[in-house]
Write a protein that holds these residues in place. Structure first.
Motif, mmCIF file in Angstrom:
data_model
loop_
_atom_site.group_PDB
_atom_site.id
_atom_site.type_symbol
_atom_site.label_atom_id
_atom_site.label_comp_id
_atom_site.label_asym_id
_atom_site.label_seq_id
_atom_site.Cartn_x
_atom_site.Cartn_y
_atom_site.Cartn_z
ATOM 1 N N ALA A 34 0.648 -0.918 -0.016
ATOM 2 C CA ALA A 34 -0.010 -0.029 -0.010
ATOM 3 C C ALA A 34 0.946 1.113 -0.112
ATOM 4 C CB ALA A 34 -0.843 0.127 1.233
ATOM 5 N N ILE A 35 1.878 1.204 0.742
ATOM 6 C CA ILE A 35 2.778 2.325 0.760
ATOM 7 C C ILE A 35 3.559 2.610 -0.557
ATOM 8 C CG2 ILE A 35 5.219 3.250 1.928
ATOM 9 C CD1 ILE A 35 4.034 1.799 4.495
ATOM 10 N N ALA A 36 3.894 1.470 -1.232
ATOM 11 C CA ALA A 36 4.589 1.729 -2.466
ATOM 12 C C ALA A 36 3.906 2.187 -3.632
ATOM 13 C CB ALA A 36 5.030 0.212 -2.988
ATOM 14 N N THR A 37 2.466 2.047 -3.410
ATOM 15 C CA THR A 37 1.477 2.649 -4.405
ATOM 16 C C THR A 37 1.711 4.484 -4.538
ATOM 17 O OG1 THR A 37 -0.309 2.930 -2.914
ATOM 18 C CG2 THR A 37 -0.354 0.814 -4.151
ATOM 19 N N LEU A 67 0.462 8.142 -11.439
ATOM 20 C CA LEU A 67 0.940 9.382 -10.689
ATOM 21 C C LEU A 67 -0.503 10.332 -10.221
ATOM 22 C CD1 LEU A 67 3.480 10.486 -13.193
ATOM 23 C CD2 LEU A 67 3.907 9.738 -10.727
ATOM 24 N N LEU A 68 -0.045 11.084 -9.284
ATOM 25 C CA LEU A 68 -1.104 12.035 -8.694
ATOM 26 C C LEU A 68 -2.029 11.360 -7.802
ATOM 27 C CD1 LEU A 68 -1.175 14.390 -11.726
ATOM 28 C CD2 LEU A 68 0.428 14.614 -9.610
ATOM 29 N N MET A 69 -3.109 10.739 -8.573
ATOM 30 C CA MET A 69 -4.129 10.350 -7.617
ATOM 31 C C MET A 69 -4.131 8.771 -7.575
ATOM 32 S SD MET A 69 -5.636 12.716 -7.107
ATOM 33 C CE MET A 69 -7.311 12.256 -6.716
ATOM 34 N N PRO A 70 -4.460 8.197 -6.397
ATOM 35 C CA PRO A 70 -4.321 6.775 -6.001
ATOM 36 C C PRO A 70 -5.534 6.195 -6.964
ATOM 37 C CG PRO A 70 -4.268 8.479 -3.954
ATOM 38 C CD PRO A 70 -4.367 9.182 -5.315
ATOM 39 N N ILE A 127 0.146 -4.341 -10.539
ATOM 40 C CA ILE A 127 -0.211 -3.641 -9.121
ATOM 41 C C ILE A 127 -1.557 -3.361 -8.956
ATOM 42 C CG2 ILE A 127 1.864 -2.406 -8.908
ATOM 43 C CD1 ILE A 127 0.630 0.274 -9.442
ATOM 44 N N LYS A 128 -2.409 -3.802 -10.134
ATOM 45 C CA LYS A 128 -3.926 -3.618 -10.133
ATOM 46 C C LYS A 128 -4.635 -4.228 -9.153
ATOM 47 C CE LYS A 128 -7.413 -3.562 -13.484
ATOM 48 N NZ LYS A 128 -7.496 -3.990 -14.922
ATOM 49 N N ALA A 129 -4.122 -5.419 -8.947
ATOM 50 C CA ALA A 129 -5.080 -6.468 -8.087
ATOM 51 C C ALA A 129 -4.576 -5.860 -6.685
ATOM 52 C CB ALA A 129 -4.247 -7.761 -8.040
#
Length: 288
Positions: free
Chosen positions: A97-100, A233-236, A246-248
């Motif tokens: 989660a942090i990596a996102t 970028l920008l918006m989670p 990373i979608k899943a």
DNA sequence: AATCTAAGCAACCGCTCCCTG
DNA sequence: CCAGGGAGCGGTTGCTTAGAT
């Protein structure tokens, strides 16, 4: 539920990856895209006439942590460090989660960096019993940063609540940083480049692809990248859309995070966000 | 120059989650 | 609804390398 037998299979190679194996994996992903890791060893035989004798997990890990384009290597910047510390306080040890929030860093990288650098740094800076995020999940089994001071006697209720408040404040700060970083950070400024690379990547692979494996690897390694980075970028919320790998994982946390973010943002806006309300915060602020 | 030690990092392991039949 | 299996995550291990003695 039984464990996946793939990694127990005999004949599957373990240990460090060779450049040849990396090329095989990259070539495969260039043709098929990331995902369906189970099929990689089989499909590399079909597609490239050479089998990649690695289990699916190993392939996925190698791709996400090393081969995936757009990964930034080398030392962490102060901004990144700060963001990680705050996000860790907010999310606990949920490295994915942090990596996102740091699209160019992998969860493994962040985890390693936390364990080898930041933990020590915080331990040095923050007096015993006030260590933010230390073993955040060990007591609650969840990501309760406020329970991170678990190596101490039970905290009186009033004090516990104050600390909870303090952590909420931290979380808000982290969120603001995350958002402001996206405006000023190199990540954002490199969006164009990444997008361009992505377009290159999307072109049909040249028929001579295999004749120059080195180039293929390089092109590819700047590629997907992109998919992840440019869309992330920008918006989670938008971050997840482009990067299948990373979608899943984002999907898993997306809703809670969005809710959390909305809540935190709304609160910060309403309150105009004030100074730290706890010595803990002063300690952590002093780090920077 | 050789040996020891600590730090850093890549990769593995085992568990959980989630999708599918 | 349930069971099986694939994918993903976090913790841990162990190898490599740099620095100290």
């Amino acid at each position: 539920m039984g464990r996946s037998p793939c990694c127990d299979k005999e004949g599957m190679k373990k240990g460090p990856w060779t450049p040849e194996e990396d090329l095989l994996l990259v070539s495969y992903i260039q043709g098929h895209g990331p995902g369906n890791w189970k099929a990689v060893p089989i499909n590399t035989v079909v597609m490239l006439a050479v089998g990649l004798m690695r289990c699916s997990k190993s392939c996925r890990l190698r791709w996400t942590n090393y081969l995936r384009p757009g990964i930034k290597r080398g030392s962490f910047t102060e901004q990144e460090e700060k963001l990680i510390i705050h996000l860790q306080a907010l999310l606990g040890n949920r490295w994915a989660a942090i990596a996102t929030y740091l699209p160019e860093r992998t969860d493994n990288d962040i985890k390693n960096y936390w364990n080898t650098h930041l933990k020590k740094k915080l331990q040095r800076k923050i007096p015993k019993g006030h260590q933010l995020g230390e073993e955040a999940t060990s007591v609650s089994g969840g990501h309760d940063a406020s329970l991170s001071m678990d190596c101490q006697p039970p905290i009186p209720k009033g004090q516990w609540e104050r600390r909870l408040q303090a952590d909420i404040h931290l979380a808000k700060q982290a969120l603001r940083d995350a958002i402001s970083l996206s405006n000023t950070h190199p990540y954002a400024s490199s969006t164009e480049n990444i997008a361009r690379l992505l377009q290159e990547w999307m072109k049909p692979p040249p028929s001579t692809k295999r004749t120059d494996p080195a180039n293929s690897a390089v092109d590819c390694s700047t590629s997907t990248a992109a998919a992840a980075a440019s869309s992330s970028l920008l918006m989670p919320e938008t971050r997840a859309s482009g990067a299948s790998e990373i979608k899943a994982s984002v999907g898993k946390i997306q809703t809670p995070l969005s809710i959390l973010e909305t809540w935190l943002l709304n609160e910060s806006m309403e309150q105009g966000d004030t100074a730290p309300m706890d010595p803990i915060l002063d300690d952590s602020a002093a780090l920077f």
